[in-house]
Design a protein around this motif. Structure first.
Motif, PDB file in Angstrom:
ATOM      1  N   LYS A  49       0.543  -1.168   0.398  1.00 46.63           N
ATOM      2  CA  LYS A  49      -0.599   0.007   0.089  1.00 46.63           C
ATOM      3  C   LYS A  49       1.100   1.827   0.137  1.00 46.63           C
ATOM      4  O   LYS A  49       1.963   1.182   1.196  1.00 46.63           O
ATOM      5  CB  LYS A  49      -0.972   0.112   1.465  1.00 46.63           C
ATOM      6  N   THR A  51       0.597   4.446   1.254  1.00 44.06           N
ATOM      7  CA  THR A  51       0.682   5.325   2.298  1.00 44.06           C
ATOM      8  C   THR A  51       1.473   3.809   3.768  1.00 44.06           C
ATOM      9  O   THR A  51       1.239   4.898   4.747  1.00 44.06           O
ATOM     10  CB  THR A  51      -0.426   5.531   2.967  1.00 44.06           C
ATOM     11  N   ASN A  77      -3.762   1.085  -3.792  1.00 48.14           N
ATOM     12  CA  ASN A  77      -4.248   3.107  -4.029  1.00 48.14           C
ATOM     13  C   ASN A  77      -5.375   2.891  -3.613  1.00 48.14           C
ATOM     14  O   ASN A  77      -6.313   3.089  -3.978  1.00 48.14           O
ATOM     15  CB  ASN A  77      -3.497   3.366  -4.949  1.00 48.14           C
ATOM     16  N   GLU A  78      -5.326   4.957  -4.299  1.00 47.92           N
ATOM     17  CA  GLU A  78      -6.645   4.926  -4.068  1.00 47.92           C
ATOM     18  C   GLU A  78      -8.077   4.887  -4.808  1.00 47.92           C
ATOM     19  O   GLU A  78      -8.669   4.996  -5.032  1.00 47.92           O
ATOM     20  CB  GLU A  78      -6.687   7.234  -4.112  1.00 47.92           C
ATOM     21  N   GLU A  79      -7.613   4.016  -6.324  1.00 48.01           N
ATOM     22  CA  GLU A  79      -7.995   3.768  -7.155  1.00 48.01           C
ATOM     23  C   GLU A  79      -8.810   2.041  -6.937  1.00 48.01           C
ATOM     24  O   GLU A  79      -9.517   1.939  -7.931  1.00 48.01           O
ATOM     25  CB  GLU A  79      -7.034   3.435  -8.486  1.00 48.01           C
ATOM     26  N   THR A  80      -8.136   1.406  -5.790  1.00 44.35           N
ATOM     27  CA  THR A  80      -8.152   0.171  -5.735  1.00 44.35           C
ATOM     28  C   THR A  80      -9.272   0.308  -5.325  1.00 44.35           C
ATOM     29  O   THR A  80     -10.594   0.945  -4.270  1.00 44.35           O
ATOM     30  CB  THR A  80      -7.171  -0.115  -4.365  1.00 44.35           C
ATOM     31  N   THR A  81     -11.095  -0.176  -5.521  1.00 46.23           N
ATOM     32  CA  THR A  81     -11.915  -0.436  -5.570  1.00 46.23           C
ATOM     33  C   THR A  81     -12.581  -1.829  -4.443  1.00 46.23           C
ATOM     34  O   THR A  81     -11.521  -2.971  -4.375  1.00 46.23           O
ATOM     35  CB  THR A  81     -12.899  -0.670  -6.964  1.00 46.23           C
TER      36      THR A  81
END
Length: 107
Positions: A49, A51, A77-81
């Motif tokens: 990840k 972060t 990341n932020e695009e992971t659904t």
């Protein structure tokens, strides 16, 4: 004859002393990860990840690895659904923490 033996010996030493290389390949999405797993007999997958402080520390140490292998890295990341996360939880048991490595073999 001595020159030939010396050259052969030096050639073997140079070939044998080469540093093994670990190659990291980024996987962009779950579909790509699935294709890699399905099309290879043996795969090493890293799930991390962006972060995660432990993942970042591990990234700094990767250059010290001395194995001749390819590791496929999937980064959450932020695009992971939510669907992507379900796939990871269902197919990489137990998946609870990052960084995590999985060795998958169909041999």
């Amino acid at each position: 004859m001595k020159k030939i033996l010396f050259i052969l010996l030096m050639s073997f030493c140079l070939i044998g002393c080469q540093k093994a290389k670990t190659e990291f390949k980024n996987v962009n999405n779950i579909c790509e990860l699935t294709n890699i797993i399905e099309n290879n007999d043996e795969v090493i997958v890293e799930i991390s990840k962006n972060t995660c402080p432990y993942c970042n520390e591990l990234n700094e140490k990767k250059s010290e690895l001395q194995q001749d292998v390819v590791i496929y890295k999937y980064e959450i990341n932020e695009e992971t659904t939510d669907t992507d996360m379900e796939y990871l939880k269902n197919n990489f048991d137990p998946f609870k923490y990052v960084p995590t490595f999985y060795y998958i073999s169909y041999v």
